[in-house]
Scaffold this motif. Structure first.
Motif, PDB file in Angstrom:
ATOM      1  N   HIS A 143       8.660  -8.346   2.298  1.00 58.56           N
ATOM      2  CA  HIS A 143       8.533  -7.503   0.520  1.00 58.56           C
ATOM      3  C   HIS A 143      10.154  -7.881   0.472  1.00 58.56           C
ATOM      4  O   HIS A 143      11.137  -8.044   0.599  1.00 58.56           O
ATOM      5  CB  HIS A 143       8.448  -6.146   1.480  1.00 58.56           C
ATOM      6  N   HIS A 144      10.197  -7.588  -1.008  1.00 65.09           N
ATOM      7  CA  HIS A 144      11.233  -7.309  -1.521  1.00 65.09           C
ATOM      8  C   HIS A 144      11.518  -6.552  -2.423  1.00 65.09           C
ATOM      9  O   HIS A 144      12.314  -6.531  -3.203  1.00 65.09           O
ATOM     10  CB  HIS A 144      11.425  -8.915  -2.283  1.00 65.09           C
ATOM     11  N   GLN A 145      10.241  -5.423  -2.500  1.00 66.57           N
ATOM     12  CA  GLN A 145      10.292  -4.531  -3.283  1.00 66.57           C
ATOM     13  C   GLN A 145      11.010  -3.297  -2.277  1.00 66.57           C
ATOM     14  O   GLN A 145       9.766  -4.006  -1.145  1.00 66.57           O
ATOM     15  CB  GLN A 145       9.453  -4.439  -4.561  1.00 66.57           C
ATOM     16  N   ALA A 146      11.159  -1.704  -2.611  1.00 70.48           N
ATOM     17  CA  ALA A 146      10.790  -1.217  -2.174  1.00 70.48           C
ATOM     18  C   ALA A 146      10.698   0.491  -2.383  1.00 70.48           C
ATOM     19  O   ALA A 146      11.420   0.881  -4.059  1.00 70.48           O
ATOM     20  CB  ALA A 146      12.205  -1.504  -1.310  1.00 70.48           C
TER      21      ALA A 146
ATOM     22  N   ALA B 211      11.428   6.637   8.170  1.00 71.13           N
ATOM     23  CA  ALA B 211      11.974   5.848   9.023  1.00 71.13           C
ATOM     24  C   ALA B 211      12.873   4.580   8.108  1.00 71.13           C
ATOM     25  O   ALA B 211      12.468   4.750   6.544  1.00 71.13           O
ATOM     26  CB  ALA B 211      11.216   5.226   9.631  1.00 71.13           C
ATOM     27  N   THR B 212      13.700   4.237   8.497  1.00 68.82           N
ATOM     28  CA  THR B 212      14.534   3.504   7.703  1.00 68.82           C
ATOM     29  C   THR B 212      14.964   2.408   8.376  1.00 68.82           C
ATOM     30  O   THR B 212      15.044   2.473   9.441  1.00 68.82           O
ATOM     31  CB  THR B 212      15.740   4.101   6.499  1.00 68.82           C
ATOM     32  N   SER B 213      15.641   1.198   7.723  1.00 71.43           N
ATOM     33  CA  SER B 213      15.688   0.058   8.451  1.00 71.43           C
ATOM     34  C   SER B 213      17.505   0.749   8.253  1.00 71.43           C
ATOM     35  O   SER B 213      17.909   1.212   7.489  1.00 71.43           O
ATOM     36  CB  SER B 213      15.804  -0.859   7.572  1.00 71.43           C
ATOM     37  N   SER B 214      18.000  -0.538   9.193  1.00 73.69           N
ATOM     38  CA  SER B 214      20.035   0.255   9.358  1.00 73.69           C
ATOM     39  C   SER B 214      20.577  -0.203   8.035  1.00 73.69           C
ATOM     40  O   SER B 214      21.292   0.381   7.819  1.00 73.69           O
ATOM     41  CB  SER B 214      20.052  -0.460  10.775  1.00 73.69           C
ATOM     42  N   ASP B 215      19.888  -0.541   6.967  1.00 75.94           N
ATOM     43  CA  ASP B 215      20.906  -1.157   5.732  1.00 75.94           C
ATOM     44  C   ASP B 215      20.092  -0.168   4.677  1.00 75.94           C
ATOM     45  O   ASP B 215      20.609   0.224   3.428  1.00 75.94           O
ATOM     46  CB  ASP B 215      20.852  -2.332   5.250  1.00 75.94           C
ATOM     47  N   GLY B 216      19.202   0.899   5.592  1.00 82.61           N
ATOM     48  CA  GLY B 216      18.919   2.174   4.580  1.00 82.61           C
ATOM     49  C   GLY B 216      17.601   2.054   3.784  1.00 82.61           C
ATOM     50  O   GLY B 216      17.009   3.755   3.099  1.00 82.61           O
ATOM     51  N   VAL B 217      16.926   1.170   3.711  1.00 78.85           N
ATOM     52  CA  VAL B 217      16.044   0.842   2.978  1.00 78.85           C
ATOM     53  C   VAL B 217      14.413   2.144   3.569  1.00 78.85           C
ATOM     54  O   VAL B 217      14.498   2.125   5.196  1.00 78.85           O
ATOM     55  CB  VAL B 217      15.228  -0.827   3.030  1.00 78.85           C
TER      56      VAL B 217
ATOM     57  N   GLY C 143       0.922  -1.588   0.041  1.00 84.29           N
ATOM     58  CA  GLY C 143      -0.202  -0.216  -0.331  1.00 84.29           C
ATOM     59  C   GLY C 143       0.438   1.457   0.376  1.00 84.29           C
ATOM     60  O   GLY C 143       0.204   2.159  -0.733  1.00 84.29           O
ATOM     61  N   ALA C 144       2.169   0.944   0.691  1.00 80.97           N
ATOM     62  CA  ALA C 144       2.732   2.384   0.811  1.00 80.97           C
ATOM     63  C   ALA C 144       3.736   2.562  -0.446  1.00 80.97           C
ATOM     64  O   ALA C 144       3.412   3.460  -1.061  1.00 80.97           O
ATOM     65  CB  ALA C 144       4.291   1.854   1.540  1.00 80.97           C
ATOM     66  N   GLN C 145       3.515   1.514  -1.371  1.00 80.58           N
ATOM     67  CA  GLN C 145       4.480   1.524  -2.708  1.00 80.58           C
ATOM     68  C   GLN C 145       3.434   2.519  -3.574  1.00 80.58           C
ATOM     69  O   GLN C 145       3.593   2.378  -4.297  1.00 80.58           O
ATOM     70  CB  GLN C 145       5.090   0.211  -3.017  1.00 80.58           C
TER      71      GLN C 145
END
Length: 237
Positions: free
Chosen positions: A177-180, A192-198, A114-116
């Motif tokens: 998820h595998h898309q972002a 916000a991001t994850s620690s790897d920047g996603v 939904g965010a995508q």
């Protein structure tokens, strides 16, 4: 009572339970989060995009749920080999819902896919597959076979936002998820991001557009604190 339209999904493959009776559906956890927040959820079945005007007119706000990959032609790309299943009927309908909700000024909350969809509706792009397209990848963003309700990775908040006083900076979230999001659509700001920047969360406070990449509705089964996310969205409606 506030009414929240939840864009539904539909079965597109025959299955043992329903055969070729291609049902419309939505996971019950979305209903739980909305009703517990004191609002009335109304499922919006996938239909013709031109009906989005009438659907949006019947509700006070819109929620977009998780699901299939977004077809990359909607952001000007060809599908790469690692893309998953797409459903252009769902894409077209949900993109129309988002554009209509924005046109009439109704709040929108997107979860995972939904965010995508929100991002693509506003002219943004996606990583079709993080594993093959995102070089800094260092976090497992699809936690399967770990249960939906189990939080697995941390968020890194990038600015004060609509969830800053709802979610602890040390909270863990679940991830399927595998898309972002790659390039942001017009007006969206990183939260916000994850620690790897996603990208894990974004918003546009002026237009009341909100998105998270994780699944708070599934965390409700084991992490009652996630209800505060639905509470906050309903309070903003």
């Amino acid at each position: 009572m506030k009414t929240i339209g939840v864009a539904g999904n539909h079965a597109v493959h025959a299955n043992p339970k329903f055969g070729t009776n291609y049902v419309n559906y939505i996971q019950k956890n979305y209903m739980t989060g909305i009703t517990e927040a004191g609002a009335l959820p109304i499922i919006l079945p996938i239909s013709q995009p031109e009906l989005a005007v009438d659907y949006v007119a019947t509700v006070d706000a819109l929620v977009l749920a998780g699901g299939q990959d977004v077809s990359p032609d909607y952001y000007g790309e060809e599908p790469i080999p690692a893309i998953g299943e797409i459903d252009r009927h769902r894409d077209a309908f949900e993109l129309a819902l988002v554009k209509e909700a924005i046109r009439v000024g109704k709040p929108i909350f997107g979860i995972c896919r939904g965010a995508q969809v929100i991002n693509v509706a506003l002219g943004g792009t996606l990583y079709q597959d993080l594993a093959s397209q995102y070089e800094p990848l260092a976090v497992k963003h699809n936690q399967y076979p770990t249960k939906w309700s189990t939080p697995t990775h941390q968020l890194q908040w990038q600015r004060p936002n609509w969830l800053s006083d709802v979610i602890s900076p040390k909270s863990l979230v679940n991830t399927f998820h595998h898309q972002a999001i790659k390039d942001f659509g017009t007006g969206l700001v990183l939260d916000a991001t994850s620690s790897d920047g996603v990208v894990e969360a974004f918003s546009d406070d002026k237009r009341q557009i909100y998105g998270v990449q994780w699944h708070p509705e599934m965390l409700l089964m084991a992490e009652p604190e996630s209800q505060k996310i639905f509470d906050r969205f309903v309070a903003l409606v």
